[in-house]
Scaffold this motif. Structure first.
Motif, PDB file in Angstrom:
ATOM      1  N   VAL A  37       0.860  -1.234   0.102  1.00  0.00           N
ATOM      2  CA  VAL A  37       0.021  -0.029  -0.016  1.00  0.00           C
ATOM      3  C   VAL A  37       1.002   1.316   0.039  1.00  0.00           C
ATOM      4  O   VAL A  37       1.811   1.237   0.853  1.00  0.00           O
ATOM      5  CB  VAL A  37      -1.000   0.033   1.359  1.00  0.00           C
ATOM      6  N   PRO A  38       0.594   2.151  -0.908  1.00  0.00           N
ATOM      7  CA  PRO A  38       1.638   3.279  -0.898  1.00  0.00           C
ATOM      8  C   PRO A  38       1.611   4.194   0.434  1.00  0.00           C
ATOM      9  O   PRO A  38       0.484   4.377   1.029  1.00  0.00           O
ATOM     10  CB  PRO A  38       0.726   4.161  -1.913  1.00  0.00           C
ATOM     11  N   PHE A  39       2.560   4.500   0.925  1.00  0.00           N
ATOM     12  CA  PHE A  39       3.020   5.424   1.848  1.00  0.00           C
ATOM     13  C   PHE A  39       2.711   4.525   3.163  1.00  0.00           C
ATOM     14  O   PHE A  39       2.793   5.356   4.302  1.00  0.00           O
ATOM     15  CB  PHE A  39       2.196   6.666   1.726  1.00  0.00           C
ATOM     16  N   ALA A  40       2.357   3.294   3.114  1.00  0.00           N
ATOM     17  CA  ALA A  40       2.235   2.643   4.471  1.00  0.00           C
ATOM     18  C   ALA A  40       3.497   2.639   5.287  1.00  0.00           C
ATOM     19  O   ALA A  40       3.365   2.802   6.752  1.00  0.00           O
ATOM     20  CB  ALA A  40       1.803   1.127   4.310  1.00  0.00           C
ATOM     21  N   ARG A  41       4.617   2.483   4.806  1.00  0.00           N
ATOM     22  CA  ARG A  41       5.691   2.448   5.881  1.00  0.00           C
ATOM     23  C   ARG A  41       5.871   3.883   6.452  1.00  0.00           C
ATOM     24  O   ARG A  41       6.519   3.993   7.628  1.00  0.00           O
ATOM     25  CB  ARG A  41       6.933   2.115   4.870  1.00  0.00           C
ATOM     26  N   GLN A  42       5.953   4.944   5.729  1.00  0.00           N
ATOM     27  CA  GLN A  42       5.974   6.064   6.030  1.00  0.00           C
ATOM     28  C   GLN A  42       4.915   6.630   7.143  1.00  0.00           C
ATOM     29  O   GLN A  42       5.125   7.142   8.188  1.00  0.00           O
ATOM     30  CB  GLN A  42       5.881   7.280   5.009  1.00  0.00           C
ATOM     31  N   VAL A  43       3.797   6.171   6.991  1.00  0.00           N
ATOM     32  CA  VAL A  43       2.530   6.335   7.759  1.00  0.00           C
ATOM     33  C   VAL A  43       2.944   5.656   9.206  1.00  0.00           C
ATOM     34  O   VAL A  43       2.599   6.114  10.358  1.00  0.00           O
ATOM     35  CB  VAL A  43       1.253   6.256   7.328  1.00  0.00           C
ATOM     36  N   GLY A  44       3.263   4.427   9.206  1.00  0.00           N
ATOM     37  CA  GLY A  44       3.686   3.524  10.268  1.00  0.00           C
ATOM     38  C   GLY A  44       4.920   4.022  11.052  1.00  0.00           C
ATOM     39  O   GLY A  44       5.281   3.118  11.948  1.00  0.00           O
ATOM     40  N   GLY A  45       5.741   5.012  10.367  1.00  0.00           N
ATOM     41  CA  GLY A  45       7.026   5.074  11.219  1.00  0.00           C
ATOM     42  C   GLY A  45       8.193   4.394  10.837  1.00  0.00           C
ATOM     43  O   GLY A  45       9.039   4.269  11.335  1.00  0.00           O
ATOM     44  N   ALA A  46       8.067   3.339   9.733  1.00  0.00           N
ATOM     45  CA  ALA A  46       8.982   2.352   9.395  1.00  0.00           C
ATOM     46  C   ALA A  46       9.952   3.219   8.600  1.00  0.00           C
ATOM     47  O   ALA A  46      11.101   2.312   8.370  1.00  0.00           O
ATOM     48  CB  ALA A  46       8.463   0.973   9.071  1.00  0.00           C
ATOM     49  N   ALA A  47       9.782   3.844   7.834  1.00  0.00           N
ATOM     50  CA  ALA A  47      10.525   4.702   7.030  1.00  0.00           C
ATOM     51  C   ALA A  47      10.430   6.070   6.870  1.00  0.00           C
ATOM     52  O   ALA A  47       9.185   6.673   7.154  1.00  0.00           O
ATOM     53  CB  ALA A  47      10.374   4.031   5.523  1.00  0.00           C
ATOM     54  N   PRO A  48      11.510   6.887   6.770  1.00  0.00           N
ATOM     55  CA  PRO A  48      11.285   8.401   6.651  1.00  0.00           C
ATOM     56  C   PRO A  48      10.480   8.985   5.514  1.00  0.00           C
ATOM     57  O   PRO A  48      10.718   8.284   4.365  1.00  0.00           O
ATOM     58  CB  PRO A  48      12.800   8.740   6.620  1.00  0.00           C
ATOM     59  N   TRP A  49       9.800  10.060   5.513  1.00  0.00           N
ATOM     60  CA  TRP A  49       9.119  10.276   4.414  1.00  0.00           C
ATOM     61  C   TRP A  49      10.193  11.068   3.382  1.00  0.00           C
ATOM     62  O   TRP A  49       9.818  10.907   2.013  1.00  0.00           O
ATOM     63  CB  TRP A  49       8.520  11.572   4.947  1.00  0.00           C
TER      64      TRP A  49
END
Length: 233
Positions: A182-194
């Motif tokens: 899902v797009p941006f799922a890792r950014q929203v979850g804090g697993a990857a920086p924006w």
């Protein structure tokens, strides 16, 4: 056959042949025809069934829109198509999901740009393109066509995850663990920086050019004037 029934039938045929030939029938056909022969047959079937879908869609009678479409909705849909174009162009370089030499090496890289957004940027580009068309052309026929494209893109992506894990093993599983469906799922979850999700220059420039050219062609070919061209000229 009624026009809507014909459209639905051709869409089911288009999706069904894609999914069957991409997954359960692929190994058997490839062993009989060879990889190159399989790709030729696959392409012929895909093109033929898509032509049937387009012809059925063009044969739909005029339909009233299901909701009013004003400039605000057009602007939002145009931005969605721009984002979809950036995802598509970005997916053409360094994409482990593509059947190309070096896929395993590409899967070892840190996800950046569109791949930090989603590991299937090309398919999400198609799905978002379909969504935008429903937003500004909310007729039953367009909804069936767009739903078909979106379903095939996303269901195909899910199937590709399974197939790539089988073909590439740990290389794909590692890539999948560092990316999201899902797009941006890792950014929203804090697993990857924006910051990682900022599209690279080739994706941004190429996506903008594709968006401008495709939306211009939309009006030039006799369809509704789309994109920025609705307000320019």
């Amino acid at each position: 056959m009624q026009p809507m029934s014909l459209l639905i039938t051709t869409c089911v045929l288009f999706v069904g042949t894609h999914l069957l030939m991409s997954h359960p029938l692929r190994a058997g056909l490839a062993s009989r025809l060879g990889e190159r022969g399989f790709q030729i047959v696959y392409s012929i079937v895909a093109i033929a069934t898509f032509i049937l879908v387009v012809q059925a869609w063009r044969g739909m009678p005029p339909e009233p829109p299901l909701w009013p479409v004003g400039d605000g909705l057009w602007a939002l849909a145009s931005l969605i198509v721009l984002f979809a174009s950036i995802l598509f162009v970005g997916s053409l370089v360094g994409n482990p999901a593509l059947a190309a030499p070096g896929a395993e090496k590409a899967a070892q890289a840190a996800p950046r740009g569109v791949f930090a957004i989603t590991r299937h940027p090309m398919m999400w580009g198609f799905a978002l393109w379909a969504l935008a068309h429903v937003m500004v052309m909310p007729t039953p026929g367009q909804i069936v066509l767009s739903a078909t494209i979106a379903f095939l893109a996303l269901a195909g992506s899910a199937g590709q995850d399974v197939k790539k894990a089988r073909l590439m093993g740990d290389a794909w599983r590692g890539w999948a663990a560092r990316t999201s469906f899902v797009p941006f799922a890792r950014q929203v979850g804090g697993a990857a920086p924006w910051a990682d999700a900022m599209p690279r220059a080739h994706a941004l420039l190429g996506g903008i050019i594709l968006w401008l050219a495709a939306s211009w062609a939309h009006g030039a070919l006799g369809y509704m004037v789309a994109g920025v061209w609705r307000w320019v000229g």
